[in-house]
Motif scaffolding. Sequence first.
Motif, short mmCIF file in Angstrom:
data_model
loop_
_atom_site.label_atom_id
_atom_site.label_comp_id
_atom_site.label_asym_id
_atom_site.label_seq_id
_atom_site.Cartn_x
_atom_site.Cartn_y
_atom_site.Cartn_z
N GLU A 157 9.05 8.15 30.90
CA GLU A 157 10.23 8.09 31.77
C GLU A 157 10.89 6.72 31.65
O GLU A 157 12.11 6.61 31.60
CB GLU A 157 9.85 8.33 33.24
CG GLU A 157 9.60 9.76 33.61
CD GLU A 157 8.13 10.12 33.40
OE1 GLU A 157 7.38 9.24 32.94
OE2 GLU A 157 7.76 11.27 33.70
N TYR A 158 10.00 5.73 31.64
CA TYR A 158 10.49 4.36 31.57
C TYR A 158 11.32 4.17 30.31
O TYR A 158 12.42 3.59 30.31
CB TYR A 158 9.29 3.41 31.58
CG TYR A 158 9.68 2.00 31.90
CD1 TYR A 158 10.33 1.68 33.08
CD2 TYR A 158 9.36 0.97 31.01
CE1 TYR A 158 10.68 0.38 33.37
CE2 TYR A 158 9.70 -0.33 31.29
CZ TYR A 158 10.36 -0.61 32.47
OH TYR A 158 10.71 -1.90 32.75
N LEU A 164 12.88 6.46 28.51
CA LEU A 164 14.15 7.19 28.61
C LEU A 164 15.16 6.44 29.45
O LEU A 164 16.34 6.33 29.11
CB LEU A 164 13.90 8.57 29.23
CG LEU A 164 13.56 9.69 28.27
CD1 LEU A 164 13.32 10.98 29.04
CD2 LEU A 164 14.70 9.88 27.27
N GLN A 165 14.65 5.88 30.56
CA GLN A 165 15.56 5.16 31.44
C GLN A 165 16.16 3.94 30.73
O GLN A 165 17.36 3.69 30.82
CB GLN A 165 14.78 4.71 32.70
CG GLN A 165 15.67 4.11 33.77
CD GLN A 165 16.68 5.12 34.30
OE1 GLN A 165 16.30 6.18 34.80
NE2 GLN A 165 17.96 4.83 34.16
N ASN A 192 19.56 13.20 38.43
CA ASN A 192 18.16 13.03 38.07
C ASN A 192 17.87 13.88 36.84
O ASN A 192 18.10 15.08 36.85
CB ASN A 192 17.25 13.45 39.22
CG ASN A 192 17.19 12.38 40.28
OD1 ASN A 192 17.63 11.25 40.06
ND2 ASN A 192 16.64 12.73 41.43
N THR A 227 14.81 13.89 35.28
CA THR A 227 13.45 14.43 35.39
C THR A 227 13.06 14.46 36.86
O THR A 227 13.64 13.73 37.66
CB THR A 227 12.44 13.52 34.65
OG1 THR A 227 12.57 12.19 35.18
CG2 THR A 227 12.68 13.50 33.17
N PRO A 282 10.39 13.47 39.57
CA PRO A 282 9.32 12.47 39.58
C PRO A 282 7.96 13.12 39.71
O PRO A 282 7.76 14.00 40.55
CB PRO A 282 9.68 11.61 40.80
CG PRO A 282 10.58 12.46 41.62
CD PRO A 282 11.29 13.37 40.70
N GLY A 324 5.20 8.35 39.75
CA GLY A 324 6.20 7.95 38.76
C GLY A 324 7.58 7.85 39.39
O GLY A 324 7.71 7.85 40.61
N ALA A 369 11.94 9.04 38.84
CA ALA A 369 12.83 9.96 38.15
C ALA A 369 13.77 9.19 37.23
O ALA A 369 14.27 8.13 37.59
CB ALA A 369 13.65 10.75 39.17
N VAL A 370 13.96 9.72 36.04
CA VAL A 370 14.94 9.13 35.13
C VAL A 370 16.31 9.54 35.63
O VAL A 370 16.60 10.73 35.76
CB VAL A 370 14.74 9.65 33.70
CG1 VAL A 370 15.79 9.05 32.79
CG2 VAL A 370 13.36 9.33 33.21
N THR A 371 17.16 8.55 35.92
CA THR A 371 18.49 8.91 36.41
C THR A 371 19.56 8.36 35.49
O THR A 371 19.38 7.33 34.84
CB THR A 371 18.74 8.34 37.81
OG1 THR A 371 18.54 6.93 37.74
CG2 THR A 371 17.84 8.95 38.84
#
Lengths: 291, 308
Positions: B2-3, B5-6, B140, B142, B144, B148, B150-152
């Motif tokens: 996620e990190y 992707l963000q 969002n 993903t 969360p 974790g 959420a990728v926003t």
Amino acid sequence: MTDGMQGAGDPPLLEVEHLTMRFGGLVAIDDVSFSAADRAITAIIGPNGAGKTTIFNCLTGFYKPTEGMLRLRRGGKDYLLERMEGHDIAHHAGIARTFQNVRLFQRMSVLENLLVAQHNALMKASGMSILGLISAPSYRKAEAEAIDLGAYWLDQVGLLSRADLEAGHLAYGDQRRLEIARAMCSRPSLLCLDEPAAGLNPRETGELNGLIQMIRDEHRVGVLLIEHDMSVVMRISEHVVVLDYGRKIADGDPEAVRRDPAVIRAYLGEEEDEELPSEVAGDIVDHAAGG
Amino acid sequence: MEYFLQQLINGLTLGAIYGLIAIGYTMVYGIIGMINFAHGDIYMVGAFIALMGFLLLGFSDVAYLSIPIAILLVLAFAMLFTSVYGWTVERLAYRPLRGSFRLAPLISAIGMSIFLQNYIQLLQGARVKPLPPVVQGGLNLTTPIDGGFAVTISYLQIIIIVMTVVLMTAFTLLIAKTSLGRQQRACEQDKLMAALVGVDVDRTISITFVTGAALAAVAGLMHVMYYGVIHFYIGFLIGIKAFTAAVLGGIGSLPGAMLGGLLIGFIEAFWSGYFSVEYKDVAAFSILVLVLIFRPTGLLGKPEIEKV
């Protein structure tokens, strides 16, 4: 001094009057006057360093003449070239030129080289390219016309099949012809060719002669030609101007110029001065003999 | 994951801004072979004009305008006025020096840069200017997972990325397909010859500065909306980074500037995400040094071969 080969009463296309060009203390052109007729080939010849290319540079606005007047007549209007900027000379007076060492836009395609030469018409039709971006009908029509004209000239110089090639990849002879095609695409009134036959083989030179004659006859363009190759000059030009050390030493039809003692002296040298390049002398002598 | 992707999304947004500025550097370099060091400050001016645009809209009580239309209005306003600045800078500081020795326009570019900074500082004050968020919220991507996050992607990021893609596409088409673009490329390759076929070289150079400034204004608008604060000195660092982007991609190359901007954006985002925020500028400029050592022509630049 015979006054060129003008048609019955037509005013000449180009009049050069008392042109002088000095670079510091060096006088490259010294009080040269001549005229070039419309729809005729006027050749400027002379030994190396005689100032031929300098005249072209003055005509196209690259140099500002020190003294003198350059008047071009186009569509009933007179243009005083010595007062105009280079791009205005090309655009309004309609002078197009080629170079001794070919200057194409090397990294553009063959066709694009021809389109650049027509950009003034295209810019007008495209409203500074805004309409071009959204490909408005008026722009598409103008561009189609530009491509047609480009294709016509590519056909004339035998490069139609290579329209999409990068210009820098063409063979040398092809590049020379493309340069002429590009000049013609700007729809000039006067075409200035600077040694178009340099580096061409005899067959290519023959084709070049045909091309230049076709331009004169079918496109009603005046041609100003700088050339060392006497087989070109003597065969196709109506009018020859001879320069030596920046001065005009003869002016007339090829036959008269060839017999002019001043010209022979300039090329062959005075009797006590025998170190002139033999190949130049050879050219003239060959022609005088085989003429 | 996620990190990652963000940071990718954040980097993309940053890269869009750098890319838009880098185009201005690369186009001007392409056509007159000069680094326009005032370009970063043109971008800063663009940001201020955009801010003024928002304030004017706010004061003029047009609350009924929807947000996208307001942004478009401000965009047009900023592009227009920043273009005037770009044109003026070229006319005053560079054109009179054309044909002078090579360093002269470079020095006057640096002078212009200092002038613009001080001019804005005098007129607008040295304090930071804030703009309340214009666009809020986001998507969002993903859900969360426990612990974790959420990728926003914020709506603003979407606007920035879409706007950049549209502008870059339009600009690429302009250069590749239109008569103006051909004219520009012709001047790039041989100005004398271009003039001899009737191209007004001076005007073409002006147009290059104007388009570069307009794109910088878009980047400035994005800066105002994205960071929410501007001051008279933002042009320096971001300008240098965009310049790095242009060099990285290959100065003089249009796709190179876009690619370079994107890469610098990613480098910064990932560096600050995985290592330390403090050293993100060091990372970006280290890249510049490495590129200059190992590939001076940049990723997409062509080496200039001089025929003898």
